[in-house]
Design an enzyme around this catalytic site. Structure first.
Site, short mmCIF file in Angstrom:
data_model
loop_
_atom_site.label_atom_id
_atom_site.label_comp_id
_atom_site.label_asym_id
_atom_site.label_seq_id
_atom_site.Cartn_x
_atom_site.Cartn_y
_atom_site.Cartn_z
N ASP A 8 0.87 -1.18 0.00
CA ASP A 8 0.00 0.00 0.00
C ASP A 8 0.91 1.23 0.00
O ASP A 8 2.13 1.12 -0.18
CB ASP A 8 -0.97 -0.03 1.21
N HIS A 9 0.33 2.41 0.24
CA HIS A 9 1.13 3.64 0.23
C HIS A 9 2.19 3.64 1.33
O HIS A 9 3.27 4.21 1.16
CB HIS A 9 0.23 4.87 0.35
N CYS A 66 3.57 -2.74 4.10
CA CYS A 66 2.72 -1.61 4.49
C CYS A 66 3.56 -0.74 5.41
O CYS A 66 4.78 -0.87 5.43
CB CYS A 66 1.40 -2.08 5.10
N GLY A 71 -0.83 -4.49 9.57
CA GLY A 71 -2.10 -4.60 8.87
C GLY A 71 -2.01 -5.59 7.72
O GLY A 71 -2.92 -6.41 7.50
N HIS A 99 10.68 -23.68 9.53
CA HIS A 99 9.89 -24.39 10.54
C HIS A 99 8.38 -24.29 10.29
O HIS A 99 7.65 -25.23 10.58
CB HIS A 99 10.18 -23.84 11.94
N ARG A 110 7.92 1.88 7.35
CA ARG A 110 8.15 2.97 8.29
C ARG A 110 9.00 2.53 9.47
O ARG A 110 9.32 3.33 10.35
CB ARG A 110 6.80 3.50 8.80
N ARG A 138 3.05 -29.89 13.19
CA ARG A 138 2.55 -28.58 13.64
C ARG A 138 1.82 -27.84 12.52
O ARG A 138 0.78 -27.21 12.75
CB ARG A 138 3.73 -27.74 14.17
C1 RB5 Z 1 -1.25 3.27 6.13
O1 RB5 Z 1 -1.25 4.60 6.51
C2 RB5 Z 1 -0.88 2.35 7.28
O2 RB5 Z 1 -1.87 2.37 8.25
C3 RB5 Z 1 -0.67 0.95 6.75
O3 RB5 Z 1 0.30 0.99 5.76
C4 RB5 Z 1 -0.15 -0.09 7.72
O4 RB5 Z 1 0.87 0.41 8.50
C5 RB5 Z 1 -1.12 -0.83 8.49
O5 RB5 Z 1 -0.73 -1.71 9.27
#
Ligand code: RB5
Length: 149
Positions: A8-9, A66, A71, A99, A110, A138
């Site tokens: 995603d962005h 992400c 997420g 495993h 980030r 498992r």
């Molecule tokens: C997007 O702003 C952010 O919420 C998404 O990339 C991610 O970090 C979600 O877990």
């Protein structure tokens, strides 16, 4: 190996470097987007594209990006047959495959820098499920849970 990648962005700033890294390692990369930065895009959409590529055999493994990786992993794990985890250390990036038969690594653009991310995808891409009896046992239990058992 065929490896799908999606973001995603939040993950977008890391994606091209990881496409390059995987291709340099001899892998065939299936780039499922985002193909441009869009602050309003949603990580579950890209988790779905990537998970479906694995479900349909269009890729053997996936790299999902992400902002945090969290997420992405939550969403990807909703798809049958997808075993995704956030791995920001090299040991987990390969041991998760060896495993746990992890087939999707989730990374947070980030949280980690480009060089760390490159090292993580190398470790992930190069790892193979061990096939040891205890790990198969498992994994079968996990699959049973996925099937609602
Ligand atoms: C997007 O702003 C952010 O919420 C998404 O990339 C991610 O970090 C979600 O877990």
């Amino acid at each position: 190996m065929k490896i799908a990648i999606a973001c995603d962005h939040g993950g977008y700033p890391l994606k091209q470097a990881l496409v390059d890294e995987l291709e340099a390692g001899g892998h065939e990369v299936v780039d499922l987007g985002a193909h441009q930065y869009d602050k309003d895009d949603d990580y579950p959409d890209f988790a779905r594209y990537l998970g479906q590529a694995i479900q349909h055999g269009q890729a053997d493994k996936g790299v999902l990006l992400c902002g945090s990786g969290v997420g992405a992993s939550i969403a990807a794990n909703k798809l049958t047959g997808v075993r995704a985890a956030v791995c920001h250390d090299v040991y987990s990036a390969h041991q998760g495959v060896e495993h746990d038969d992890m087939n999707v690594i989730c990374l947070g653009a980030r949280i980690i820098g480009e060089e760390t991310a490159r090292e993580l995808v190398r470790a992930f891409a190069g790892a193979v499920f061990s096939g040891e009896a205890r790990h198969i046992r498992r994994l079968e239990k996990v699959k049973g849970m996925e099937a609602g058992g």
